[in-house]
Motif scaffolding. Structure first.
Motif: not given
Length: 156
Positions: A72-80, A47-51, A135-142, A35-38
């Protein structure tokens, strides 16, 4: 002359002790967390999961990032889908040549090959197409909903 030999030994002993104490007083290398590097590169942590915990960052900006497991994460209507190993090149506000991340579009998994962050907008390169999001949609790691045990089919 006999008195000069003990003083040389004492001087040599003092030099060795000085070198030993100065080399052990340096702090151990404590690399930044993922997270610090990001943050340093101006990229949203979400942009990255907590793992995502381990990485190799080379002086040319190329990197390898490792997750504890596929994810595998759900990001809005998308699966990543994140592989265990991601790679690419990072620069302030951008990731290029990204490998190891795919998004489900209809019934097909398509690779995400790049990310740009500028002016409050996150733009993802998905194959030849670019898609922008606030960018406000990217507040918490999925959080991973499932480990990505199944192999996704890539579209080249």
């Amino acid at each position: 002359m006999a008195a000069a030999a003990p003083s040389r030994r004492l001087l040599l002993l003092l030099l060795v002790l000085n070198l030993l104490t100065s080399s052990t007083s340096t702090a151990p290398y404590d690399p930044p967390t993922v997270p610090e590097l990001m943050d340093r590169f101006g990229l949203p942590r979400a942009l990255l999961p907590k793992t995502a915990r381990r990485y190799l960052l080379h002086s040319d900006g190329s990197f390898e990032l490792f997750l504890d497991d596929g994810c595998e994460v759900e990001a809005g209507a998308y699966r990543v889908l994140y592989d265990i190993r991601l790679s690419g090149s990072v620069a302030p506000g951008a990731v290029t040549g990204l490998e190891g991340v795919r998004v489900r579009v209809l019934f097909v998994w398509v690779p995400i090959t790049g990310v740009e962050v500028s002016g409050g907008v996150v733009t993802l390169s998905v194959g030849p197409v670019k898609k922008s999001f606030p960018a406000v949609g990217f507040k918490a790691s999925p959080l991973c909903s499932t480990a990505a045990a199944a192999v996704a089919v890539d579209v080249a």
